[in-house]
Design an enzyme around this catalytic site. Structure first.
Site, PDB file in Angstrom:
ATOM      1  N   HIS A 194      35.569  96.087  83.200  1.00 22.26           N
ATOM      2  CA  HIS A 194      36.208  94.798  82.953  1.00 22.26           C
ATOM      3  C   HIS A 194      36.849  94.597  81.577  1.00 22.26           C
ATOM      4  O   HIS A 194      37.556  93.618  81.394  1.00 22.26           O
ATOM      5  CB  HIS A 194      35.191  93.670  83.168  1.00 22.26           C
ATOM      6  CG  HIS A 194      34.606  93.661  84.536  1.00 22.26           C
ATOM      7  ND1 HIS A 194      35.339  93.366  85.661  1.00 22.26           N
ATOM      8  CD2 HIS A 194      33.348  93.939  84.970  1.00 22.26           C
ATOM      9  CE1 HIS A 194      34.556  93.440  86.728  1.00 22.26           C
ATOM     10  NE2 HIS A 194      33.349  93.791  86.337  1.00 22.26           N
ATOM     11  N   HIS A 222      27.137  92.052  84.618  1.00 20.94           N
ATOM     12  CA  HIS A 222      27.864  91.829  85.873  1.00 20.94           C
ATOM     13  C   HIS A 222      28.795  90.631  85.706  1.00 20.94           C
ATOM     14  O   HIS A 222      28.362  89.576  85.253  1.00 20.94           O
ATOM     15  CB  HIS A 222      26.880  91.572  87.019  1.00 20.94           C
ATOM     16  CG  HIS A 222      27.549  91.190  88.301  1.00 20.94           C
ATOM     17  ND1 HIS A 222      28.237  92.099  89.072  1.00 20.94           N
ATOM     18  CD2 HIS A 222      27.646  89.997  88.944  1.00 20.94           C
ATOM     19  CE1 HIS A 222      28.730  91.462  90.139  1.00 20.94           C
ATOM     20  NE2 HIS A 222      28.386  90.190  90.080  1.00 20.94           N
TER      21      HIS A 222
END
Length: 146
Positions: free
Chosen positions: A37, A138
């Site tokens: 990410h 996450h």
């Protein structure tokens, strides 16, 4: 010389035994989070950016349906897991107090096998993350927040 080497080896082995395995596991999960990410170099991704980044980050076998790239600094992202830039959200998750510049890459259909085609959506969003030991592990979602 041999005695000194044995002593050094003993200290090393004891140090390994005293390191909690969860710390190492969390570091691995945090590194994976960053790999999936984090991209500080790009500010506004387009479709070609998504196709390139998804390929470079090995998320095309099969084609990942959606992925968000965060264009910020690591300290601000980590701060979501603390009170500096985060607050509780939906149980054990945290939501960022500030918006981050992101590029969301969505698979635009066809086969789940490469070559994968993606559509980019760029903008500013608040991040919802799961944290372990004050590290994001996450990315649950990115949302517009009034």
């Amino acid at each position: 010389m041999v005695m000194g080497l044995h002593l050094l080896l003993l200290v090393f082995i004891l140090g390994l035994g005293l390191t909690p395995p969860t710390l190492a596991q969390n570091d691995i999960r945090y590194i994976k989070f960053l790999d999936q990410h984090y991209d500080p170099k790009t500010k506004n991704g387009n479709d070609k950016y998504c196709e390139k980044m998804m390929r470079l980050r090995n998320m095309i076998s099969p084609c990942k349906e959606i992925n968000t790239f965060i264009h910020g600094n690591k300290a601000s992202i980590k701060a979501i897991c603390g009170n500096q830039n985060g607050e509780p959200h939906n149980g054990n998750q945290r939501i960022s107090k500030s918006a981050f510049q992101v590029t969301i890459c969505r698979h635009i259909g066809g086969s789940p096998r490469p070559p994968c085609r993606y559509r980019a959506t760029a903008g500013f969003r608040n991040l919802v993350v799961a944290c372990e030991n004050d590290l994001p592990v996450h990315l649950d979602e990115s949302i517009f927040r009034p």
